[in-house]
Design a protein around this motif. Structure first.
Motif, PDB file in Angstrom:
ATOM      1  N   ARG A   1      10.350 -12.034   4.851  1.00 20.82           N
ATOM      2  CA  ARG A   1       8.973 -11.604   4.655  1.00 20.82           C
ATOM      3  C   ARG A   1       8.196 -12.727   3.973  1.00 20.82           C
ATOM      4  O   ARG A   1       8.771 -13.637   3.386  1.00 20.82           O
ATOM      5  CB  ARG A   1       8.935 -10.329   3.818  1.00 20.82           C
ATOM      6  CG  ARG A   1       9.616  -9.169   4.537  1.00 20.82           C
ATOM      7  CD  ARG A   1       9.673  -7.952   3.678  1.00 20.82           C
ATOM      8  NE  ARG A   1       8.336  -7.353   3.627  1.00 20.82           N
ATOM      9  CZ  ARG A   1       8.088  -6.160   3.128  1.00 20.82           C
ATOM     10  NH1 ARG A   1       9.065  -5.430   2.626  1.00 20.82           N
ATOM     11  NH2 ARG A   1       6.856  -5.675   3.110  1.00 20.82           N
ATOM     12  N   PHE A   2       6.876 -12.619   4.048  1.00 19.17           N
ATOM     13  CA  PHE A   2       5.999 -13.614   3.440  1.00 19.17           C
ATOM     14  C   PHE A   2       6.329 -13.802   1.966  1.00 19.17           C
ATOM     15  O   PHE A   2       6.460 -14.926   1.479  1.00 19.17           O
ATOM     16  CB  PHE A   2       4.534 -13.155   3.607  1.00 19.17           C
ATOM     17  CG  PHE A   2       3.519 -14.156   3.157  1.00 19.17           C
ATOM     18  CD1 PHE A   2       3.040 -15.112   4.028  1.00 19.17           C
ATOM     19  CD2 PHE A   2       3.033 -14.137   1.856  1.00 19.17           C
ATOM     20  CE1 PHE A   2       2.089 -16.040   3.619  1.00 19.17           C
ATOM     21  CE2 PHE A   2       2.081 -15.056   1.434  1.00 19.17           C
ATOM     22  CZ  PHE A   2       1.610 -16.004   2.317  1.00 19.17           C
ATOM     23  N   SER A   3       6.493 -12.702   1.247  1.00 21.34           N
ATOM     24  CA  SER A   3       6.770 -12.787  -0.192  1.00 21.34           C
ATOM     25  C   SER A   3       8.113 -13.452  -0.480  1.00 21.34           C
ATOM     26  O   SER A   3       8.262 -14.148  -1.485  1.00 21.34           O
ATOM     27  CB  SER A   3       6.714 -11.400  -0.839  1.00 21.34           C
ATOM     28  OG  SER A   3       7.671 -10.539  -0.241  1.00 21.34           O
ATOM     29  N   GLU A   4       9.083 -13.262   0.390  1.00 23.51           N
ATOM     30  CA  GLU A   4      10.378 -13.923   0.216  1.00 23.51           C
ATOM     31  C   GLU A   4      10.231 -15.439   0.389  1.00 23.51           C
ATOM     32  O   GLU A   4      10.831 -16.213  -0.367  1.00 23.51           O
ATOM     33  CB  GLU A   4      11.397 -13.391   1.216  1.00 23.51           C
ATOM     34  CG  GLU A   4      11.804 -11.949   0.978  1.00 23.51           C
ATOM     35  CD  GLU A   4      12.720 -11.440   2.071  1.00 23.51           C
ATOM     36  OE1 GLU A   4      13.891 -11.148   1.744  1.00 23.51           O
ATOM     37  OE2 GLU A   4      12.267 -11.325   3.234  1.00 23.51           O
TER      38      GLU A   4
ATOM     39  N   ARG B   1       7.474 -17.176  -0.097  1.00 24.27           N
ATOM     40  CA  ARG B   1       6.736 -17.658  -1.275  1.00 24.27           C
ATOM     41  C   ARG B   1       7.668 -17.801  -2.463  1.00 24.27           C
ATOM     42  O   ARG B   1       7.509 -18.699  -3.275  1.00 24.27           O
ATOM     43  CB  ARG B   1       5.603 -16.691  -1.648  1.00 24.27           C
ATOM     44  CG  ARG B   1       4.399 -16.911  -0.826  1.00 24.27           C
ATOM     45  CD  ARG B   1       3.082 -17.084  -1.486  1.00 24.27           C
ATOM     46  NE  ARG B   1       2.948 -17.874  -2.676  1.00 24.27           N
ATOM     47  CZ  ARG B   1       2.286 -17.482  -3.752  1.00 24.27           C
ATOM     48  NH1 ARG B   1       1.733 -16.288  -3.794  1.00 24.27           N
ATOM     49  NH2 ARG B   1       2.149 -18.271  -4.776  1.00 24.27           N
ATOM     50  N   GLY B   2       8.644 -16.903  -2.576  1.00 29.37           N
ATOM     51  CA  GLY B   2       9.584 -16.954  -3.693  1.00 29.37           C
ATOM     52  C   GLY B   2      10.444 -18.203  -3.696  1.00 29.37           C
ATOM     53  O   GLY B   2      10.748 -18.739  -4.758  1.00 29.37           O
TER      54      GLY B   2
ATOM     55  N   PRO C   1      -0.646 -19.130  -1.148  1.00 28.15           N
ATOM     56  CA  PRO C   1      -0.652 -18.192  -0.016  1.00 28.15           C
ATOM     57  C   PRO C   1      -1.454 -18.711   1.177  1.00 28.15           C
ATOM     58  O   PRO C   1      -1.048 -18.555   2.321  1.00 28.15           O
ATOM     59  CB  PRO C   1      -1.290 -16.927  -0.604  1.00 28.15           C
ATOM     60  CG  PRO C   1      -1.026 -17.010  -2.061  1.00 28.15           C
ATOM     61  CD  PRO C   1      -1.055 -18.485  -2.396  1.00 28.15           C
TER      62      PRO C   1
ATOM     63  N   THR D   1       0.242 -19.362   4.778  1.00 26.47           N
ATOM     64  CA  THR D   1      -0.290 -18.652   5.943  1.00 26.47           C
ATOM     65  C   THR D   1      -0.676 -19.631   7.047  1.00 26.47           C
ATOM     66  O   THR D   1      -0.331 -19.440   8.218  1.00 26.47           O
ATOM     67  CB  THR D   1      -1.520 -17.799   5.549  1.00 26.47           C
ATOM     68  OG1 THR D   1      -1.101 -16.816   4.601  1.00 26.47           O
ATOM     69  CG2 THR D   1      -2.152 -17.131   6.753  1.00 26.47           C
TER      70      THR D   1
ATOM     71  N   ARG E   1       4.735  -4.088   7.016  1.00 24.30           N
ATOM     72  CA  ARG E   1       5.778  -5.084   6.765  1.00 24.30           C
ATOM     73  C   ARG E   1       5.691  -6.128   7.871  1.00 24.30           C
ATOM     74  O   ARG E   1       5.616  -5.800   9.052  1.00 24.30           O
ATOM     75  CB  ARG E   1       7.151  -4.415   6.764  1.00 24.30           C
ATOM     76  CG  ARG E   1       8.306  -5.378   6.547  1.00 24.30           C
ATOM     77  CD  ARG E   1       9.621  -4.644   6.313  1.00 24.30           C
ATOM     78  NE  ARG E   1       9.963  -3.695   7.346  1.00 24.30           N
ATOM     79  CZ  ARG E   1      10.930  -3.873   8.256  1.00 24.30           C
ATOM     80  NH1 ARG E   1      11.653  -4.980   8.237  1.00 24.30           N
ATOM     81  NH2 ARG E   1      11.172  -2.948   9.155  1.00 24.30           N
TER      82      ARG E   1
END
Length: 127
Positions: A40-43, A45-46, A53, A57, A80
């Motif tokens: 996922r996007f947040s993963e 970024r982590g 962001p 993107t 999601r």
């Protein structure tokens, strides 16, 4: 940031067009991180600590456009979205992994030489 081919000379140099994509600051790290499966996007970024962001993107959209990854939106609440390498994206991994290994093995030497160069340059400028 990858730009469109502006003229025939750029179209005649396919290596430049492709290297513009995979040679940017984040694409290599994205390919390597998606090598283990969708994220996922947040993963992303982590693991890509310093990417904003907006830049993440932009990079993901460019990679999707170039066929290196797919973006899947799941009809859930909250929505999601997952990113996954395509076969073309996976084909980059064997090329990128040795470069990454070389970078990790030589980062201390590069930083030391960079510092020595900057010191010499500063001394020459001052002198």
């Amino acid at each position: 940031m990858v730009k469109e081919a502006a003229d025939e000379s750029e179209i005649c140099c396919p290596s430049r067009l492709v290297l513009d994509r995979i040679g940017d600051k984040w694409s290599v790290l994205i390919v390597l991180n998606l090598g283990d499966g969708p994220k996922r996007f947040s993963e992303l970024r982590g693991v890509l600590h310093h990417v904003t962001p907006k830049v993440l993107t932009y990079t993901l959209r460019g990679m999707e456009r170039d066929g290196l990854l797919t973006r899947t939106v799941f009809a859930e609440v909250p929505p999601r979205v997952e990113y996954e390498l395509t076969p073309l994206g996976h084909s980059l991994r064997p090329v990128m992994e040795p470069i990454t290994t070389w970078a990790e093995e030589h980062v201390d030497e590069v930083l030391s030489l960079r510092k020595a160069h900057d010191t010499r340059s500063a001394d020459e400028f001052a002198g």
